[in-house]
Design a protein around this motif. Structure first.
Motif, mmCIF file in Angstrom:
data_model
loop_
_atom_site.group_PDB
_atom_site.id
_atom_site.type_symbol
_atom_site.label_atom_id
_atom_site.label_comp_id
_atom_site.label_asym_id
_atom_site.label_seq_id
_atom_site.Cartn_x
_atom_site.Cartn_y
_atom_site.Cartn_z
ATOM 1 N N THR A 7 0.796 -1.228 0.000
ATOM 2 C CA THR A 7 0.000 0.000 0.000
ATOM 3 C C THR A 7 0.827 1.275 0.000
ATOM 4 O OG1 THR A 7 -0.166 0.092 2.421
ATOM 5 C CG2 THR A 7 -1.849 -1.190 1.246
ATOM 6 N N ILE A 8 2.146 1.157 0.187
ATOM 7 C CA ILE A 8 3.008 2.335 0.293
ATOM 8 C C ILE A 8 4.361 2.053 -0.345
ATOM 9 C CG2 ILE A 8 1.990 3.344 2.376
ATOM 10 C CD1 ILE A 8 3.947 1.789 4.055
ATOM 11 N N PRO A 9 5.097 3.092 -0.757
ATOM 12 C CA PRO A 9 6.468 2.882 -1.213
ATOM 13 C C PRO A 9 7.366 2.544 -0.025
ATOM 14 C CG PRO A 9 5.645 5.036 -1.903
ATOM 15 C CD PRO A 9 4.665 4.463 -0.934
ATOM 16 N N GLY A 10 8.401 1.770 -0.242
ATOM 17 C CA GLY A 10 9.241 1.323 0.868
ATOM 18 C C GLY A 10 10.708 1.625 0.706
ATOM 19 N N MET A 106 -3.904 8.716 1.485
ATOM 20 C CA MET A 106 -4.247 10.128 1.629
ATOM 21 C C MET A 106 -3.182 10.940 2.371
ATOM 22 S SD MET A 106 -8.245 9.688 2.511
ATOM 23 C CE MET A 106 -8.137 8.120 3.347
ATOM 24 N N MET A 107 -2.198 10.265 2.921
ATOM 25 C CA MET A 107 -1.175 10.965 3.691
ATOM 26 C C MET A 107 -0.177 11.655 2.763
ATOM 27 S SD MET A 107 -0.548 8.336 6.822
ATOM 28 C CE MET A 107 0.361 9.526 7.763
ATOM 29 N N PRO A 108 0.404 12.769 3.206
ATOM 30 C CA PRO A 108 1.431 13.415 2.390
ATOM 31 C C PRO A 108 2.569 12.433 2.099
ATOM 32 C CG PRO A 108 0.800 14.805 4.243
ATOM 33 C CD PRO A 108 0.138 13.476 4.452
ATOM 34 N N ARG A 109 2.932 12.308 0.839
ATOM 35 C CA ARG A 109 3.881 11.292 0.395
ATOM 36 C C ARG A 109 5.236 11.407 1.097
ATOM 37 N NH1 ARG A 109 2.830 6.546 -1.610
ATOM 38 N NH2 ARG A 109 1.050 7.616 -2.404
ATOM 39 N N LYS A 110 5.777 12.605 1.214
ATOM 40 C CA LYS A 110 7.096 12.759 1.841
ATOM 41 C C LYS A 110 7.060 12.343 3.306
ATOM 42 C CE LYS A 110 8.834 16.322 -1.254
ATOM 43 N NZ LYS A 110 9.277 17.720 -1.376
ATOM 44 N N ALA A 111 5.989 12.693 4.004
ATOM 45 C CA ALA A 111 5.862 12.300 5.417
ATOM 46 C C ALA A 111 5.779 10.781 5.538
ATOM 47 C CB ALA A 111 4.642 12.959 6.050
ATOM 48 N N PHE A 115 8.420 8.286 7.401
ATOM 49 C CA PHE A 115 7.951 7.383 8.454
ATOM 50 C C PHE A 115 8.395 5.946 8.170
ATOM 51 C CE2 PHE A 115 4.779 4.383 10.055
ATOM 52 C CZ PHE A 115 4.867 4.641 11.414
ATOM 53 N N VAL A 116 8.182 5.472 6.950
ATOM 54 C CA VAL A 116 8.547 4.103 6.580
ATOM 55 C C VAL A 116 10.061 3.915 6.699
ATOM 56 C CG1 VAL A 116 8.581 2.391 4.708
ATOM 57 C CG2 VAL A 116 6.533 3.769 5.127
#
Length: 126
Positions: A7-10, A106-111, A115-116
């Motif tokens: 679901t997110i870039p890693g 929906m979260m800001p991509r850079k944040a 976080f990841v």
């Protein structure tokens, strides 16, 4: 078997995360293609599990694996989700991770990337 990593870039595991995104997309497309044939497709998307993966990947001392769950729990939830006809079965998340995964698009991509990245730094579990 995919992963919530789909679901997110890693960062630090870019190929792993991208591969899991591919598996999820492919499984979802197959779900539709086999409708009406008697075949079903469910994609299991577990969070961090307590297997040998973390140790082999040098991730056992990270925040990401600090709350790793039992593979038996994930397998049971995956099986139950498949029997219930779910397309994607997200499993093995602790309480605070569930809304994070749901809201990640929906979260800001850079944040999210920061976080990841922080979750995967060795020694961060301390």
């Amino acid at each position: 078997v995919s992963s919530t990593a789909a679901t997110i870039p890693g960062p630090l595991q870019a190929v792993y995360y991208a591969t899991k995104a591919y598996i999820t997309s492919w499984s979802n497309a197959l779900w539709r293609e086999v409708q009406g044939t008697g075949v079903t497709v469910s994609c299991l998307m577990p969070g961090a599990m307590a297997t040998g993966f973390a140790a082999a990947g040098g991730l056992d001392d990270t925040k990401l694996f600090a709350n790793a769950v039992s593979p038996a729990q994930v397998a049971k939830e995956g099986y139950d989700g498949m029997l219930a006809g779910k397309i994607n079965v997200v499993s093995g998340l602790v309480a605070w991770q569930k809304p994070l995964i749901s809201l990640s698009p929906m979260m800001p991509r850079k944040a999210m990337l920061n976080f990841v990245y922080d979750q995967q730094i060795a020694g961060s579990a301390k």
